[in-house]
Design an enzyme around this catalytic site. Structure first.
Site, PDB file in Angstrom:
ATOM      1  N   LYS A  78     -27.874  -0.256  27.337  1.00  0.00           N
ATOM      2  CA  LYS A  78     -28.755   0.931  27.395  1.00  0.00           C
ATOM      3  C   LYS A  78     -30.068   0.629  26.670  1.00  0.00           C
ATOM      4  CE  LYS A  78     -25.788   3.966  25.659  1.00  0.00           C
ATOM      5  NZ  LYS A  78     -24.426   3.412  25.656  1.00  0.00           N
ATOM      6  N   CYS A 167     -22.297  18.248  17.295  1.00  0.00           N
ATOM      7  CA  CYS A 167     -21.620  16.953  17.127  1.00  0.00           C
ATOM      8  C   CYS A 167     -21.304  16.590  15.671  1.00  0.00           C
ATOM      9  CB  CYS A 167     -22.399  15.832  17.789  1.00  0.00           C
ATOM     10  SG  CYS A 167     -24.128  15.735  17.329  1.00  0.00           S
ATOM     11  N   MET A 168     -22.220  16.875  14.746  1.00  0.00           N
ATOM     12  CA  MET A 168     -22.018  16.362  13.394  1.00  0.00           C
ATOM     13  C   MET A 168     -21.791  17.432  12.335  1.00  0.00           C
ATOM     14  SD  MET A 168     -21.854  13.275  14.000  1.00  0.00           S
ATOM     15  CE  MET A 168     -21.582  12.727  12.321  1.00  0.00           C
ATOM     16  N   MET A 336     -16.710  12.162  17.160  1.00  0.00           N
ATOM     17  CA  MET A 336     -16.469  13.482  17.770  1.00  0.00           C
ATOM     18  C   MET A 336     -14.993  13.861  17.928  1.00  0.00           C
ATOM     19  SD  MET A 336     -19.463  14.080  17.740  1.00  0.00           S
ATOM     20  CE  MET A 336     -20.823  12.979  17.497  1.00  0.00           C
ATOM     21  N   GLY A 373     -23.922  10.607  16.541  1.00  0.00           N
ATOM     22  CA  GLY A 373     -24.181  10.416  17.965  1.00  0.00           C
ATOM     23  C   GLY A 373     -25.637  10.173  18.304  1.00  0.00           C
ATOM     24  N   GLN A 374     -26.540  10.838  17.600  1.00  0.00           N
ATOM     25  CA  GLN A 374     -27.944  10.815  18.012  1.00  0.00           C
ATOM     26  C   GLN A 374     -28.803  10.020  17.022  1.00  0.00           C
ATOM     27  OE1 GLN A 374     -29.129  14.738  20.062  1.00  0.00           O
ATOM     28  NE2 GLN A 374     -27.784  15.413  18.439  1.00  0.00           N
TER      29      GLN A 374
HETATM   30  S1  SF4 Z   1     -28.918   2.275  19.126  1.00  0.00           S
HETATM   31 FE1  SF4 Z   1     -27.036   2.588  20.289  1.00  0.00          FE
HETATM   32  S2  SF4 Z   1     -27.698   2.705  22.421  1.00  0.00           S
HETATM   33 FE2  SF4 Z   1     -29.365   1.749  21.267  1.00  0.00          FE
HETATM   34  S3  SF4 Z   1     -29.035  -0.455  21.406  1.00  0.00           S
HETATM   35 FE3  SF4 Z   1     -28.029   0.240  19.542  1.00  0.00          FE
HETATM   36  S4  SF4 Z   1     -25.911   0.671  20.152  1.00  0.00           S
HETATM   37 FE4  SF4 Z   1     -27.131   0.561  22.042  1.00  0.00          FE
END
Ligand code: SF4
Length: 751
Positions: A78, A167-168, A336, A373-374
Site C-alpha cells: 500500500k 478504533c482506539m 481492534m 489503526g490510523q
Molecule cells: S505505514 Fe502501514 S500502510 Fe504504510 S507502509 Fe507502513 S505498514 Fe504499510
C-alpha cells in the site's frame, strides 16, 4: 488479481518478502533520474513508516522506504503505491453545493459563506451545541487543532469528536485507568528485545504489515523467540505463531484472567514489583488488595478457560508458561479485536494486568503495546485533545483548571470552554437523527460507510433538515449525503505533523500542488473561522504557527513535546516524546528512571507511574461478560469484521489504486466448512447474512480459517449491497464509548 497471486501476497506478508518491496533496489536506483526525493511518512496506517517521496516534473511519481526511520527502509505494498492516491480521475477538484437534491459545482466563496451562515445561524437560533465537528486520525495535527479551537472557542461547543473513537478509545481508556495517562510506554524497538510476543485481537500481518515483518525478522534471527497468537480466526498473523489460540468469540477476557490466575498459582508473579508499583482495582469494593485479587481470579482456572474458550488446555498452559516465565521478556500487542468490544477498556486493563503482576514492563522487550489503526490518531486526536471529553495534552473538559489553562493560552475569556463534555461519536450522529445537532462538519473521514448500524446514520445525514459539510479528497459514501462538499488537498499536497503508534511525531512535507481548486484543510478552517467572525482565534500564517501554539499548550504537561520544534521535525526522521528540549534524544522507555525526563533522577525505583497520584499503576478486577448481542436461536452465528492487506479503511484511496482496486475489494463472507455443509453452500455461492439491522448477500468463502458458528466479512467494500456496517450493531463500551464492531449476531441462508 487471481486468488493464487493474492494468496502469495498475503503469505508474503508473513515471510517478509512483500514488506521488503519498498527497499531501494538497484533497479529502482537506476530509475531515479530526475527525481527529487523528500522525506515524509506513509499516509495509511498507524505504523507510520518513514518514506521518501519522489517528485518529477511537479508530480509525485515514486515512493521508497526511509532507511533512517524506524522502518529501516521497508514499506508494504500500500505504501509503495501511494503516488496513485493523488491522481485518480475521481478527485474532488472544486466545491459542491447540494441544490434540488443534486451536488452542483460552486465557488469557494459560495460554499464557505453558506457553511459560515448555516453554522452561525444555528448557534444563534438553536444554541451552541446544535453544531458539531467530526474529524479524523488521518488529518494532520494542525488541521485537527484548528477545528478543535474553532468549535470550542468560536462556536463554544465541546461537540468535537473524531473517528479514533471508533478504533482506539478503548485503548485510551485502558491506558488512562491503568497508568493515569494515555499512550503506550514502549516503542517498536521493544520488538528487537522481546523473547515472547503475545498478539491478541490483531491481524498484524495484514493490518500493520511492516511491524509484523519486524516481528518475523526478530523470530528468524533468534529461533528461541516464541510467538503466541490469540484470535477466533486463523489469520496470516498465525503463520509464524508457535502457539495459536483459536478461542471462541468473546471468551478472551476469561482467558486473560485465567493467565493471571496461572501466574499467581505457579509463582510467576513479581512480588517486589507489585509491592512497589501496583495498586489494586479501585472499583466498587473499597477492600481491593492482593488477597481480594487472588480471590477474584480463583474461578478463572485453566480447566474452565479451556472449556469456555474451546482452546486445548495444553495450548493455554503452554502459552501462559511462555508469557510468565521469569527469564522471558514479553511484549503484548493488540488492536481492534480487543478495543471494538462492549468491554474494550476491560480487555485493555486485563492485558496490562498480566504485565504488572509479572513485572514485565518498562524493560526493553517487556511491555504492553496497543497498535493504532490510523497515521495520526495518537498525535492528532488523542494527544491534541480532539475528542469530546478531552482538551490538549491530557487535559480534561471537566476539570476547571484544565479549561482555564487552555483559555489562557487561547486568549479567550474564562468560561469560554463549556464545562461538560460534548457528544461522543455515536451520540453525535444520534443527535443528528433527533435534530439536537443540526449542522455537522466532517473532515477527512467517511462515517457514511464506517459507523456501525450505518443505515440509521446515513438516514440522519441525508435528512434535508440537517446540514452536513464534508471535506475530503474523493467522493465517498459520506460526500453523497452532504449538503456541501469541500475539495481537500491530499497528503503530500500540504504540510503537517503525524504522530504514530509509538509516540513518534513526524513532519509530512508538501511536495506537490493540490489538484484543481483543492485546498488544505488547515486553510479551509482558517478561512471559515474568519467568515464566522472568529478570525482572531487563528492569527496563523501557516501550520508552523499553529504548531508553535501546540508546543505552548503542551508546556508543563506530562506530554513534554517542547523539544519537537518545527525546525527539528524538518531535519529529523521522527522524534519520540517525552522530549523536553531540542537536544533531548526522545524517550523510548516511558516511566523509566534514566530514560523518561519526568522521573526524578533520585527516585528510589527503576520505574515510576507518575501519572497516578500514588505513582502506582492499577491492577483492575475485570470479569468476563457476554457481548452486547450474543447469538441465540433466531440469530445463531457470531458476525465479525476486519481488514485485508490490500485495502485500508473504506478504500477511498486504496480502491483507486489500479493494482489494488480489484484485489479482494469485494467483501466475501468467510464460513467454516461445517457450517457451509449444513447450509449447502460452496465457495462463490451467495449467502444471505441477516442481523437485526439489515440483510445483505455476500459471496461465500468456505475456509477453516474461521470456526463453526463464526462468520467474517471485511470492512472495505463500499458497495451498498455489501457494506458490512449495515449489519453491525451500534452498541458501545460504556466507558470508552467505542462501538462493538467485532461482535454481533446474525443468521445465514443460501441466497
Ligand atoms: S505505514 Fe502501514 S500502510 Fe504504510 S507502509 Fe507502513 S505498514 Fe504499510
Amino acid at each position: 488479481m487471481s486468488a493464487t497471486r493474492r494468496q502469495f501476497m498475503v503469505a508474503s506478508a508473513a515471510t517478509s518478502a512483500l514488506a521488503a518491496l519498498g527497499k531501494p533496489t538497484k533497479a529502482f536506483a537506476a530509475a531515479d533520474g530526475g527525481i527529487k526525493w523528500t522525506k515524509g511518512v506513509c499516509r495509511y496506517c498507524g505504523v507510520g513508516c518513514g518514506v521518501y517521496k519522489g517528485v518529477r516534473d511537479g508530480k509525485l511519481v515514486a515512493i521508497k522506504g526511509d532507511k533512517e526511520n524506524h522502518n529501516d527502509g521497508y514499506v508494504c505494498l500500500k505504501g509503495f503505491l501511494l503516488p496513485q492516491i493523488l491522481y485518480h480521475e475521481d478527485r474532488l477538484t472544486h466545491p459542491l453545493i447540494k441544490k434540488n437534491g443534486k451536488l452542483v459545482k460552486a465557488s469557494w466563496d459560495e460554499a464557505l459563506d453558506l457553511v459560515a451562515k448555516k453554522f452561525t445561524e444555528s448557534v444563534k437560533k438553536n444554541g451552541k451545541d446544535s453544531v458539531a465537528f467530526y474529524g479524523s486520525g488521518q488529518a494532520y495535527t494542525e488541521e485537527s487543532y484548528a477545528a478543535n479551537k474553532l468549535f470550542r472557542a468560536g462556536f463554544r461547543t465541546n461537540n468535537v469528536e473524531g473517528n479514533p473513537r471508533l478504533c482506539m478509545a478503548s485503548a485510551v481508556g485502558g491506558y488512562v485507568t491503568t497508568f493515569g495517562k494515555d499512550e503506550p510506554m514502549g516503542t517498536y524497538d521493544d520488538i528487537d528485545h522481546a523473547d515472547v510476543f503475545f498478539i491478541i485481537g490483531s491481524n498484524t500481518a495484514e493490518a500493520h504489515p511492516v511491524l509484523f515483518q519486524r516481528i518475523a525478522r526478530r523470530k528468524k534471527a533468534d529461533p528461541n523467540v516464541k510467538i503466541i497468537v490469540a484470535d477466533p480466526r486463523m489469520t496470516p498473523t498465525g503463520r509464524i505463531a508457535d502457539i495459536y489460540l483459536k478461542f471462541k468469540p468473546n471468551t478472551d477476557l476469561f482467558v486473560l484472567n485465567a493467565f493471571a490466575n496461572y501466574f499467581v498459582q505457579n509463582d510467576l508473579v513479581d512480588k517486589e514489583f507489585i509491592k512497589n508499583h501496583v495498586a489494586f482495582g479501585k472499583g466498587k469494593a473499597a477492600d481491593q488488595n492482593w488477597d481480594a485479587y487472588v480471590a477474584f481470579l480463583a474461578p478463572y482456572t485453566m480447566e474452565k478457560a479451556a472449556e469456555v474458550s474451546g482452546c486445548p488446555i495444553e495450548d493455554l498452559t503452554a502459552a501462559a508458561k511462555l508469557f510468565g516465565c521469569k527469564k522471558n521478556r514479553t511484549m503484548s500487542m493488540w488492536t481492534m479485536g480487543i478495543n471494538q468490544r462492549l468491554r474494550g477498556v476491560w480487555g485493555n486493563n486485563l492485558i496490562h494486568n498480566l504485565h504488572l503482576i509479572t513485572g514485565k514492563i518498562g524493560i526493553p522487550g517487556s511491555t504492553t503495546f496497543s497498535l493504532t489503526g490510523q497515521p495520526n490518531a495518537c498525535g492528532g486526536v488523542r494527544d491534541q485533545g480532539g475528542l469530546c471529553h478531552i482538551l490538549p495534552y491530557g487535559r480534561l473538559v471537566k476539570k476547571p483548571e484544565h479549561r482555564a489553562e487552555v483559555e489562557k493560552i487561547w486568549g479567550v475569556p474564562p468560561g469560554t470552554i463549556g464545562d461538560k463534555p460534548g457528544k461522543h461519536a455515536l451520540a453525535m450522529f444520534q443527535a443528528l437523527e433527533t435534530k439536537d445537532i443540526k449542522c455537522i462538519y466532517i473532515m477527512c473521514t467517511n462515517p457514511g460507510h464506517s459507523l456501525p448500524n450505518v443505515n440509521r446514520y446515513r438516514k440522519a445525514m441525508a435528512d434535508p433538515d440537517t446540514f452536513v459539510v464534508v471535506a475530503d479528497i474523493y467522493p465517498t459514501r459520506t460526500t453523497e449525503l452532504a449538503d456541501v462538499v469541500l475539495p481537500a488537498a491530499a497528503w503530500s499536497e500540504k504540510e503537517g505533523v503525524f504522530g504514530c503508534t509509538e509516540r513518534r511525531y513526524q513532519l509530512e512535507h508538501q511536495v506537490v500542488l493540490p489538484q484543481g481548486e483543492a485546498r488544505a484543510d488547515f486553510d479551509i478552517l482558517v478561512d471559515l473561522a474568519a467568515r464566522c467572525g472568529y478570525g482572531k482565534l487563528m492569527p496563523w500564517k501557516s501550520p508552523d504557527d499553529a504548531w508553535e501554539e501546540l508546543l505552548r499548550l503542551a508546556e508543563g504537561t506530562m506530554y513534554q513535546i517542547g523539544g519537537i520544534t518545527r525546525a527539528r521535525l524538518r531535519k529529523d526522521h521522527g522524534v519520540i516524546w517525552p522530549c523536553p528540549t531540542e537536544d533531548h534524544p526522545g524517550t523510548k522507555l516511558r516511566y523509566v528512571k534514566g530514560e523518561d525526563p519526568w522521573v526524578p533522577k533520585d527516585y528510589p525505583h527503576r520505574i515510576m507511574f507518575y501519572a497516578k497520584p500514588d505513582n502506582r499503576a492499577v491492577v483492575w478486577f475485570r470479569p468476563w461478560e457476554n457481548a452486547a448481542e450474543m447469538p441465540d436461536e433466531e440469530y445463531p452465528f457470531f458476525f465479525t469484521t476486519g481488514r485485508v492487506i490490500e485495502h485500508w479503511h473504506t478504500a477511498t484511496m486504496t480502491g483507486r489504486c489500479k493494482e489494488l482496486k480489484h484485489a479482494k475489494i469485494t467483501s466475501e463472507v468467510e464460513i467454516h466448512p461445517d457450517d457451509a455443509k449444513k447450509l449447502g453452500v460452496r465457495t462463490g455461492d451467495g449467502v444471505r447474512v441477516t442481523s437485526r439491522r439489515d440483510s445483505l448477500v455476500f459471496p461465500a468463502l468456505v475456509t477453516d480459517n474461521s470456526q463453526p458458528g463464526l462468520v467474517f466479512v471485511h470492512m472495505h467494500d463500499a458497495n451498498l449491497k455489501r457494506m458490512c456496517n449495515k449489519i453491525t450493531i451500534d452498541q458501545f463500551d460504556p466507558g470508552s464509548k467505542e462501538p462493538t464492531f467485532k461482535i454481533c449476531a446474525v443468521k445465514l441462508a443460501k441466497a
